[in-house]
Motif scaffolding. Structure first.
Motif, mmCIF file in Angstrom:
data_model
loop_
_atom_site.group_PDB
_atom_site.id
_atom_site.type_symbol
_atom_site.label_atom_id
_atom_site.label_comp_id
_atom_site.label_asym_id
_atom_site.label_seq_id
_atom_site.Cartn_x
_atom_site.Cartn_y
_atom_site.Cartn_z
ATOM 1 N N UNK A 1 0.831 -1.219 0.000
ATOM 2 C CA UNK A 1 0.000 0.000 0.000
ATOM 3 C C UNK A 1 0.859 1.261 0.000
ATOM 4 N N UNK A 2 1.987 1.198 0.737
ATOM 5 C CA UNK A 2 2.887 2.353 0.751
ATOM 6 C C UNK A 2 3.446 2.654 -0.621
ATOM 7 N N UNK A 3 3.883 1.613 -1.321
ATOM 8 C CA UNK A 3 4.417 1.791 -2.679
ATOM 9 C C UNK A 3 3.339 2.337 -3.613
ATOM 10 N N UNK A 4 2.133 1.796 -3.486
ATOM 11 C CA UNK A 4 1.021 2.277 -4.313
ATOM 12 C C UNK A 4 0.742 3.760 -4.045
ATOM 13 N N UNK A 5 0.746 4.141 -2.777
ATOM 14 C CA UNK A 5 0.494 5.542 -2.435
ATOM 15 C C UNK A 5 1.589 6.452 -2.976
ATOM 16 N N UNK A 6 2.836 5.967 -2.940
ATOM 17 C CA UNK A 6 3.920 6.768 -3.507
ATOM 18 C C UNK A 6 3.694 7.059 -4.976
ATOM 19 N N UNK A 7 3.287 6.033 -5.730
ATOM 20 C CA UNK A 7 3.025 6.232 -7.151
ATOM 21 C C UNK A 7 1.854 7.160 -7.413
ATOM 22 N N UNK A 8 0.776 7.006 -6.639
ATOM 23 C CA UNK A 8 -0.406 7.853 -6.821
ATOM 24 C C UNK A 8 -0.072 9.317 -6.491
ATOM 25 N N UNK A 9 0.659 9.522 -5.409
ATOM 26 C CA UNK A 9 1.031 10.886 -5.023
ATOM 27 C C UNK A 9 1.896 11.541 -6.084
ATOM 28 N N UNK A 10 2.805 10.763 -6.678
ATOM 29 C CA UNK A 10 3.663 11.311 -7.737
ATOM 30 C C UNK A 10 2.842 11.704 -8.958
ATOM 31 N N UNK A 11 1.851 10.900 -9.290
ATOM 32 C CA UNK A 11 0.988 11.240 -10.423
ATOM 33 C C UNK A 11 0.224 12.543 -10.159
ATOM 34 N N UNK A 12 -0.261 12.699 -8.933
ATOM 35 C CA UNK A 12 -0.980 13.926 -8.587
ATOM 36 C C UNK A 12 -0.064 15.144 -8.668
ATOM 37 N N UNK A 13 1.172 14.994 -8.183
ATOM 38 C CA UNK A 13 2.111 16.113 -8.249
ATOM 39 C C UNK A 13 2.510 16.419 -9.692
ATOM 40 N N UNK A 14 2.596 15.381 -10.509
ATOM 41 C CA UNK A 14 2.857 15.603 -11.932
ATOM 42 C C UNK A 14 1.739 16.402 -12.582
ATOM 43 N N UNK A 15 0.491 16.077 -12.218
ATOM 44 C CA UNK A 15 -0.646 16.842 -12.727
ATOM 45 C C UNK A 15 -0.627 18.280 -12.266
ATOM 46 N N UNK A 16 -0.212 18.508 -11.000
ATOM 47 C CA UNK A 16 -0.122 19.871 -10.486
ATOM 48 C C UNK A 16 0.933 20.664 -11.244
ATOM 49 N N UNK A 17 2.079 20.049 -11.509
ATOM 50 C CA UNK A 17 3.125 20.718 -12.295
ATOM 51 C C UNK A 17 2.607 21.069 -13.692
ATOM 52 N N UNK A 18 1.872 20.167 -14.299
ATOM 53 C CA UNK A 18 1.389 20.399 -15.657
ATOM 54 C C UNK A 18 0.437 21.597 -15.709
ATOM 55 N N UNK A 19 -0.469 21.673 -14.746
ATOM 56 C CA UNK A 19 -1.427 22.784 -14.728
ATOM 57 C C UNK A 19 -0.701 24.111 -14.500
ATOM 58 N N UNK A 20 0.283 24.115 -13.612
ATOM 59 C CA UNK A 20 1.016 25.353 -13.330
ATOM 60 C C UNK A 20 1.807 25.818 -14.550
ATOM 61 N N UNK A 21 2.371 24.863 -15.283
ATOM 62 C CA UNK A 21 3.191 25.217 -16.446
ATOM 63 C C UNK A 21 2.360 25.638 -17.654
#
Length: 554
Positions: A1-21
């Motif tokens: 579950x920890x590994x899964x959460x790490x991947x999901x959180x990274x995807x969300x942060x990637x989306x945040x970077x995309x919107x800001x850029x």
């Protein structure tokens, strides 16, 4: 579950970077910090449009969904067992993206913590995990989000434990570590290598008296700015009763006016620090940028703009370090002194503001991949944290905000003990017996070790009595026939309910912690309850007195 959460959180942060850029690619040539490329009119309208969109979005969502940020996460962990509503994280995601794209003086870390923590809470609720596991997964989400945002896996782990959970627990380390590593790897795949600063020229100098003097001076400057940052926000908390549209409009208007005149204060401002580290000069005097950045960030956070503070504190500390390096003759060449003191200032400002010395130290080392600054950084961090804590009696800015709201920033040791232990710590097995039992069945109770005996009263209720009390009454049979002796189908039986007073007791669902069990006892004014183990269907009794005893004898 920890590994899964790490991947999901990274995807969300990637989306945040995309919107800001997105607006940066349309107006600033893809440079998210390129506000200097805009005209004065454009710099004026960016914050205005941003706050206008934020006001419209806030009008649409319900008041309960407007609660966001690190303080909200800590409050939900302490008072609601880590139950974080998912809709709040969606509001946080888009609100932060709007504010960051518009050049408001906030960071990405607050939204990252909230979004990552919500993913952890959501997954724990779906898996129906106990409270201790909820905290672990919330920490995994936080560590993953911070790690993905800065690609600093160890700092992500320390941030989750030192800043949000406010404690280190060995049982948390492994899943949180795996989540952080997974997020950092996913972030590298999505965003490539993130290089905030280049410190190729830094070398560890020979520490003379002048260098030590400069370090002490920098610690005092950091204390001054950290204390001022807190006092600015505390003064603005007095206006929290104002309507959010008025508060946001004030932020937008002031940011627009200052940004139109001084473009360096818009956004995170890291480009200004990068220019100084590369040996360049700024159009605006350094000290003015430093003061305006302090005021603008305090204004944004103090008036409720949903953003983080770590990025701005990094910048403020870095600029303060550069200012000290320029003012004090350390005997070190400027091309070494400026990046050295910038790094030390960045880590010290974060450490003093959030009382997170280890997180700040490791974060700056991971960001720069340079360990030469560890010793002087530890010195400045230690001095600044000590003075802030002892002299000014100032805790973490998140803790101060919670105290201002009348809430505790950390659970008491008693509540934490109850929350981290399950019901099997105090439950005891119970022997189920028929109401009408034979003499031999009652005699067999002498060889058992259970404390309670129960007879079934209805589908979800039983009557219980202490085994010793039942046996004591049974011994009166030796004095002669008793009224509780009866005959059924030619067999002599004992009516146990007539023999001794049984107490009606109810079966309850197995609570997730001792804390939940104690709340149930207090709410129903009951001293005993039964639970049924899901696998063996074994009945066990839970006593309120035994719960208190375990709490006092821990």
């Amino acid at each position: 579950m920890g590994i899964l959460l790490g991947g999901i959180s990274a995807l969300a942060m990637g989306g945040l970077y995309w919107i800001i850029h997105l607006p940066a690619s349309l107006f600033m040539g893809g440079d998210i910090e390129g506000f200097e490329q805009l005209s004065t009119i454009e710099r004026f309208f960016f914050p205005i449009i941003s706050t206008l969109l934020l006001i419209i979005m806030t009008f649409i969502v319900s008041p309960s969904a407007q609660k966001v940020g690190v303080v909200f996460v800590i409050e939900r962990l302490n008072n609601h067992q880590g139950n974080l509503p998912f809709v709040n994280s969606i509001v946080q995601f888009f609100a932060a993206a709007i504010c960051l794209a518009g050049g408001l003086s906030i960071g990405k870390e607050g939204p990252a913590v909230h979004i990552g923590a919500t993913f952890g809470s959501f997954l724990a609720r779906k898996a129906k995990l106990p409270v201790t596991s909820v905290e672990v997964l919330v920490a995994c989400g936080i560590a993953g989000a911070i790690s993905a945002l800065f690609q600093t896996p160890l700092a992500g782990v320390l941030f989750a434990l030192e800043v949000v959970l406010l404690e280190y627990r060995l049982s948390y380390i492994l899943p949180v570590l795996l989540a952080s590593v997974a997020a950092s790897l996913m972030s590298g795949w999505l965003l490539g290598e993130l290089v905030l600063f280049s410190f190729a020229n830094i070398d560890l100098p020979n520490f003379s008296f002048n260098v030590y003097f400069a370090c002490v001076l920098l610690a005092l400057v950091i204390v001054l700015f950290s204390f001022s940052f807190y006092r600015i926000q505390k003064a603005l908390w007095l206006f929290s009763h104002w309507h959010f549209a008025v508060r946001f409009a004030c932020v937008g208007l002031i940011t627009a006016c200052l940004g139109g005149l001084f473009p360096e204060v818009l956004g995170s401002g890291f480009d200004s620090l990068s220019i100084l580290l590369d040996g360049g000069t700024l159009l605006t005097p350094l000290f003015i940028i430093l003061l305006l950045k302090l005021l603008l960030t305090g204004l944004c956070i103090g008036l409720g703009i949903p953003g983080g503070m770590i990025g701005p504190t990094f910048l403020i500390g870095g600029l303060a370090g550069v200012q000290v390096a320029l003012l004090v003759d350390t005997g070190i060449p400027f091309n070494i002194a400026i990046p050295l003191f910038a790094l030390i200032g960045m880590s010290a400002m974060m450490a003093a503001t959030f009382q997170a010395p280890l997180t700040a130290l490791i974060a700056i080392i991971e960001i720069t991949n340079r360990s030469e600054i560890m010793l002087p950084a530890m010195m400045v961090i230690g001095l600044s944290c000590l003075i802030i804590r002892v002299v000014f009696q100032q805790q973490s800015l998140f803790a101060e905000r919670l105290h201002y709201m009348g809430l505790e920033s950390q659970l008491s040791s008693s509540v934490r003990f109850l929350r981290h232990h399950s019901i099997d710590k105090i439950s005891a097995p119970i022997l189920l017996i028929e109401r009408y039992s034979s003499v031999e069945q009652v005699q067999d109770l002498r060889s058992t070790m259970v404390d309670y005996v129960a007879v079934k009263h209805s589908n979800d209720q039983f009557k219980v009595v202490r085994r010793n009390q039942l046996l004591k009454e049974f011994e009166t049979l030796a004095l002669g026939p008793q009224s509780w002796i009866t005959e059924r189908d030619g067999e002599i039986l004992l009516d146990l309910e007539r023999m001794v007073d049984f107490q009606t007791i109810q079966i309850v669902a197995i609570p997730d912690s001792l804390e939940t069990m104690l709340k149930w006892f207090n709410e129903h004014q009951i001293e005993h309850a039964l639970i049924q183990l899901p696998k063996t269907k074994q009945l066990e009794v839970v006593e309120k007195s035994k719960l208190y005893h375990s709490l006092l004898s821990r």
